[in-house]
Write an enzyme that holds these catalytic residues in place. Structure first.
Site, PDB file in Angstrom:
ATOM      1  N   GLU A   1       1.200  -1.323   0.116  1.00 24.82           N
ATOM      2  CA  GLU A   1       0.010   0.056   0.467  1.00 24.82           C
ATOM      3  C   GLU A   1       1.013   1.193  -0.187  1.00 24.82           C
ATOM      4  O   GLU A   1       1.657   0.781   0.238  1.00 24.82           O
ATOM      5  CB  GLU A   1      -0.948   0.085   1.209  1.00 24.82           C
ATOM      6  CG  GLU A   1      -1.202   1.320   1.433  1.00 24.82           C
ATOM      7  CD  GLU A   1      -2.517   1.514   0.384  1.00 24.82           C
ATOM      8  OE1 GLU A   1      -2.331   1.472  -0.421  1.00 24.82           O
ATOM      9  OE2 GLU A   1      -3.930   1.893   0.471  1.00 24.82           O
ATOM     10  N   ASP A   2       0.541   2.291  -0.302  1.00 25.92           N
ATOM     11  CA  ASP A   2       1.468   3.813  -0.595  1.00 25.92           C
ATOM     12  C   ASP A   2       0.746   4.087   0.940  1.00 25.92           C
ATOM     13  O   ASP A   2       2.323   4.547   1.199  1.00 25.92           O
ATOM     14  CB  ASP A   2       0.874   4.742  -1.505  1.00 25.92           C
ATOM     15  CG  ASP A   2      -0.762   5.018  -1.720  1.00 25.92           C
ATOM     16  OD1 ASP A   2      -1.326   4.410  -0.123  1.00 25.92           O
ATOM     17  OD2 ASP A   2      -1.335   5.655  -2.933  1.00 25.92           O
TER      18      ASP A   2
ATOM     19  N   ASP B   1      -3.323   5.918   6.491  1.00 23.74           N
ATOM     20  CA  ASP B   1      -3.303   7.029   7.530  1.00 23.74           C
ATOM     21  C   ASP B   1      -4.385   6.626   8.572  1.00 23.74           C
ATOM     22  O   ASP B   1      -3.627   6.610   9.782  1.00 23.74           O
ATOM     23  CB  ASP B   1      -4.571   8.112   6.035  1.00 23.74           C
ATOM     24  CG  ASP B   1      -4.577   9.039   6.748  1.00 23.74           C
ATOM     25  OD1 ASP B   1      -4.507   9.724   7.574  1.00 23.74           O
ATOM     26  OD2 ASP B   1      -5.570  10.150   6.047  1.00 23.74           O
TER      27      ASP B   1
ATOM     28  N   PHE C   1      -0.920  16.634   3.662  1.00 21.53           N
ATOM     29  CA  PHE C   1      -1.520  15.829   2.479  1.00 21.53           C
ATOM     30  C   PHE C   1      -0.564  15.570   1.335  1.00 21.53           C
ATOM     31  O   PHE C   1       0.650  16.950   0.651  1.00 21.53           O
ATOM     32  CB  PHE C   1      -2.618  16.359   1.320  1.00 21.53           C
ATOM     33  CG  PHE C   1      -2.782  15.506   1.243  1.00 21.53           C
ATOM     34  CD1 PHE C   1      -4.422  14.068   1.489  1.00 21.53           C
ATOM     35  CD2 PHE C   1      -3.377  15.466  -0.821  1.00 21.53           C
ATOM     36  CE1 PHE C   1      -4.835  13.866   0.198  1.00 21.53           C
ATOM     37  CE2 PHE C   1      -3.743  14.974  -1.496  1.00 21.53           C
ATOM     38  CZ  PHE C   1      -4.836  14.126  -0.862  1.00 21.53           C
TER      39      PHE C   1
ATOM     40  N   ARG D   1       0.274  11.830 -10.217  1.00 20.72           N
ATOM     41  CA  ARG D   1       0.682  10.336  -9.177  1.00 20.72           C
ATOM     42  C   ARG D   1       2.288  10.059  -9.652  1.00 20.72           C
ATOM     43  O   ARG D   1       2.606   9.297  -9.557  1.00 20.72           O
ATOM     44  CB  ARG D   1      -0.074   9.312  -9.533  1.00 20.72           C
ATOM     45  CG  ARG D   1      -1.844   9.506  -9.202  1.00 20.72           C
ATOM     46  CD  ARG D   1      -2.379   7.867  -9.480  1.00 20.72           C
ATOM     47  NE  ARG D   1      -3.473   8.014  -9.269  1.00 20.72           N
ATOM     48  CZ  ARG D   1      -4.510   7.246  -8.203  1.00 20.72           C
ATOM     49  NH1 ARG D   1      -3.138   7.194  -7.505  1.00 20.72           N
ATOM     50  NH2 ARG D   1      -5.724   7.737  -7.726  1.00 20.72           N
TER      51      ARG D   1
HETATM   52  P1  IMP Z   1      -7.049   4.752   5.584  1.00 16.40           P
HETATM   53  O1  IMP Z   1      -8.027   4.344   5.208  1.00 16.40           O
HETATM   54  O2  IMP Z   1      -7.480   6.713   5.910  1.00 16.40           O
HETATM   55  O3  IMP Z   1      -5.580   4.596   5.878  1.00 16.40           O
HETATM   56  O4  IMP Z   1      -6.368   6.082   4.124  1.00 16.40           O
HETATM   57  C1  IMP Z   1      -5.926   5.322   2.748  1.00 16.40           C
HETATM   58  C2  IMP Z   1      -5.812   5.788   2.082  1.00 16.40           C
HETATM   59  O5  IMP Z   1      -5.830   7.651   2.272  1.00 16.40           O
HETATM   60  C3  IMP Z   1      -4.508   5.643   1.042  1.00 16.40           C
HETATM   61  O6  IMP Z   1      -4.552   5.025   0.742  1.00 16.40           O
HETATM   62  C4  IMP Z   1      -4.534   6.880   0.123  1.00 16.40           C
HETATM   63  O7  IMP Z   1      -5.229   6.543  -1.068  1.00 16.40           O
HETATM   64  C5  IMP Z   1      -4.997   8.683   1.130  1.00 16.40           C
HETATM   65  N1  IMP Z   1      -4.743   8.730   1.450  1.00 16.40           N
HETATM   66  C6  IMP Z   1      -3.883   9.582   2.271  1.00 16.40           C
HETATM   67  N2  IMP Z   1      -3.619  10.427   3.150  1.00 16.40           N
HETATM   68  C7  IMP Z   1      -3.153  10.659   1.833  1.00 16.40           C
HETATM   69  C8  IMP Z   1      -1.904  11.974   1.380  1.00 16.40           C
HETATM   70  O8  IMP Z   1      -1.398  12.749   1.998  1.00 16.40           O
HETATM   71  N3  IMP Z   1      -2.131  11.749   0.033  1.00 16.40           N
HETATM   72  C9  IMP Z   1      -2.898  10.908  -1.127  1.00 16.40           C
HETATM   73  N4  IMP Z   1      -4.168   9.954  -0.544  1.00 16.40           N
HETATM   74  C10 IMP Z   1      -3.825   9.852   1.138  1.00 16.40           C
HETATM   75 MG    MG Z   2      -4.072   4.202  -1.886  1.00 18.08          MG
END
Ligand code: IMP
Ligand code: MG
Length: 199
Positions: A101-102, A105, A154, A167
């Site tokens: 995963e990238d 969060d 962000f 991207r």
């Molecule tokens: P989580 O479920 O809140 O952990 O969300 C993770 C997802 O939110 C990641 O896979 C990203 O697609 C998106 N995301 C969260 N923070 C960022 C950011 O700073 N930039 C771009 N995408 C983000």
């Molecule tokens: Mg993602």
């Protein structure tokens, strides 16, 4: 760095630094799996750049698969429900799976995905994440291979998007302009900038 839209971007993690870390993680995975085959599962779309680079630093028999997740439009992230938008093509039962995963969060997405994949009885399930915004965590997630801890900004580039853009940037960058209006930190997923199915 500036783009045609006027967003000002600041490099947070350079391509050289990313490359060094990805190489280390690839070596670690190669050691950990001791010659066994691995299945790299990327979370579309953000993880695809990291997966492409990481896979080429893993000296094992590796195959790829992909899934996609989305969150329901809850007004509060803590109640945000995650669902699967695209499932894997193949069974993972009895296989060595590395979920790639990238960014981590709130943890809602990965917490859901790890639970889902675990039910399918892989031989091993490990998690490789490039970026971690630990301050934002709502649900706990155990990461086996982490690239970098980052502050609560962000970020875009190296697979990560802002309304589907950026991207293809080679560095991970912070969006400097318009971030308080266009990307509300508390609820960015439902801000209309980010179609839920295209994360
Ligand atoms: P989580 O479920 O809140 O952990 O969300 C993770 C997802 O939110 C990641 O896979 C990203 O697609 C998106 N995301 C969260 N923070 C960022 C950011 O700073 N930039 C771009 N995408 C983000
Ligand atoms: Mg993602």
């Amino acid at each position: 760095m500036s783009a045609s839209s006027g967003h000002r971007l600041r490099v947070l993690i350079s391509r050289a630094k990313i490359a060094r870390r990805v190489k280390q993680i690839g070596r670690q995975i190669t050691r950990d799996f001791r010659g066994e085959p691995v299945l790299l599962v990327g979370v579309l779309k953000g993880a695809c750049v990291f997966l492409a680079d990481l896979s080429r630093q893993i000296a094992l028999d590796a195959t790829f698969d992909f899934l996609a997740a989305a969150s329901y439009g809850a007004s509060n992230e803590s109640t945000g429900q995650v669902r699967l938008v695209k499932d894997l093509d193949s069974s993972i039962a009895g296989r060595n799976v590395i979920l790639v995963e990238d960014i981590l969060d709130t943890g809602l997405t990965l917490n859901y995905l790890v639970g889902l994949l675990r039910q399918r009885k892989p031989k091993a399930l490990r998690l490789a994440v490039l970026l971690d915004k630990a301050d934002r965590r709502i649900q706990p997630v155990h990461v086996d291979y982490l690239g970098f801890k980052i502050p609560n900004d962000f970020v875009v580039g190296y697979g990560l998007d802002y309304a589907e853009r950026y991207r293809n940037l080679k560095d991970v960058c912070v969006v400097l302009e318009g971030k308080t209006e266009a990307v509300p930190r508390k609820n960015k997923k439902n801000a209309g900038q980010r179609p839920a199915s295209q994360r």
